[in-house]
Design an enzyme around this catalytic site. Structure first.
Site, PDB file in Angstrom:
ATOM      1  N   SER A  40       0.961  -1.149   0.051  1.00  0.00           N
ATOM      2  CA  SER A  40      -0.028  -0.088  -0.017  1.00  0.00           C
ATOM      3  C   SER A  40       0.829   1.375   0.038  1.00  0.00           C
ATOM      4  CB  SER A  40      -0.887  -0.174   1.124  1.00  0.00           C
ATOM      5  OG  SER A  40      -1.958   0.819   1.177  1.00  0.00           O
ATOM      6  N   ASP A 205      19.157 -11.824   5.193  1.00  0.00           N
ATOM      7  CA  ASP A 205      19.517 -12.323   6.565  1.00  0.00           C
ATOM      8  C   ASP A 205      18.692 -11.684   7.569  1.00  0.00           C
ATOM      9  OD1 ASP A 205      21.542 -14.068   5.212  1.00  0.00           O
ATOM     10  OD2 ASP A 205      22.761 -12.181   4.950  1.00  0.00           O
TER      11      ASP A 205
END
Length: 295
Positions: A40, A205
């Site tokens: 959004s 990560d």
């Protein structure tokens, strides 16, 4: 360690996200190799940033759209917001915007939920044309009865008999993520050279979630505080909540939106400062251990 930034929905609080991205870029935490995802308002900010749109130009576009709601009851001109968003994107995005997103070393991922023909979350990471990039942003921003006067967005695709039905990226994520896309949804699968087994290749990560609301309001309890960027919870939190909801859903003045932008810059700066402090402390600790182990 590769850090990705995942931006939440937020309606017309978009300037906050623009400020966060600007500040993180200035501090070197967002580079071409940094994965970015958004839903959004977060998708609008991510697509603009990845396409090279200057943050202040995006801020002015956000101000124009918000201004359409000034002086009107809640959601009255909502039917005109989606065309206004597309018009602003058509004005600001460079002609090669989709190529800039596709060729960026760090992945660009925009979330929405498809209701038909399949009910599934989608994290779109490739955009065939500039038009498809704008479509992906509109799909991600389709909050029921806000951008349009409809509960869903009907999307006709070339070659399809029936249209797709989609809604906002908020509905593409689990509740505890408050709309911040999960990079694991777009993990690449690779085939090992010695077998046909597929293994998952991590896109990041570590994910830092960026929220336009104080994280104490929301359910980011599963995310470490060091991996959150958002406004500080004020002493009068009830008044703060009312103000933010108003700014997210109703028209705001240019000053209010510029203040949001500056707040985003400041909160990202504070996060960057804390990260740098931790890195220095970690480096000192490693040097200390190395000296103790030296003969």
């Amino acid at each position: 360690m590769k850090i990705g930034f995942s931006l939440s929905p937020g309606g017309l609080l978009l300037p906050y996200h623009l400020g966060v991205l600007k500040s993180l870029s200035d501090y070197g935490h967002i580079q071409d190799s940094t994965p970015l995802a958004g839903s959004s308002a977060g998708a609008i900010a991510v697509s603009a940033h990845a396409s090279g749109v200057p943050s202040l130009m995006a801020l002015e576009a956000s101000t124009r759209i918000s201004g359409m709601l000034l002086g009107n009851p809640l959601f009255v001109p909502s039917g005109s917001l989606l065309p206004a968003l597309r018009n602003e994107m058509n004005h600001l995005l460079p002609m090669e915007a989709h190529e800039l997103c596709n060729e960026r070393e760090g992945i660009v991922a925009l979330a929405h939920r498809e209701l038909f023909p399949r009910n599934r979350p989608i994290l779109q990471t490739h955009f065939e044309t500039r038009q498809s990039l704008m479509d992906a942003v509109c799909d991600s921003s389709m909050f029921p009865y806000f951008l349009t006067n409809k509960p869903i967005r009907m999307v006709r695709r070339k070659g399809r008999i029936l249209p797709r039905m989609v809604v906002d990226g908020l509905f593409a994520c689990s509740a505890e993520r408050i709309g911040c896309p999960d990079f694991e949804q777009c993990c690449e699968t690779t085939t090992t050279t010695n077998s046909s087994n597929q293994e998952s290749k991590k896109v990041v990560d570590r994910t830092v979630m960026v929220s336009v609301f104080p994280t104490e309001f929301l359910s980011l309890t599963t995310t470490p505080k060091k991996d959150q960027i958002g406004p500080v919870l004020e002493e009068n939190f009830a008044a703060q909540a009312v103000r933010l909801v108003r700014l997210a859903t109703q028209g705001a003045t240019s000053k209010e939106l510029h203040d949001l932008y500056e707040q985003g810059c400041l909160d990202a700066q504070n996060w960057a400062t804390q990260e740098e402090r931790k890195e220095r402390e970690s480096s000192r600790s490693k040097r200390r251990v190395a000296r103790q182990q030296a003969p």
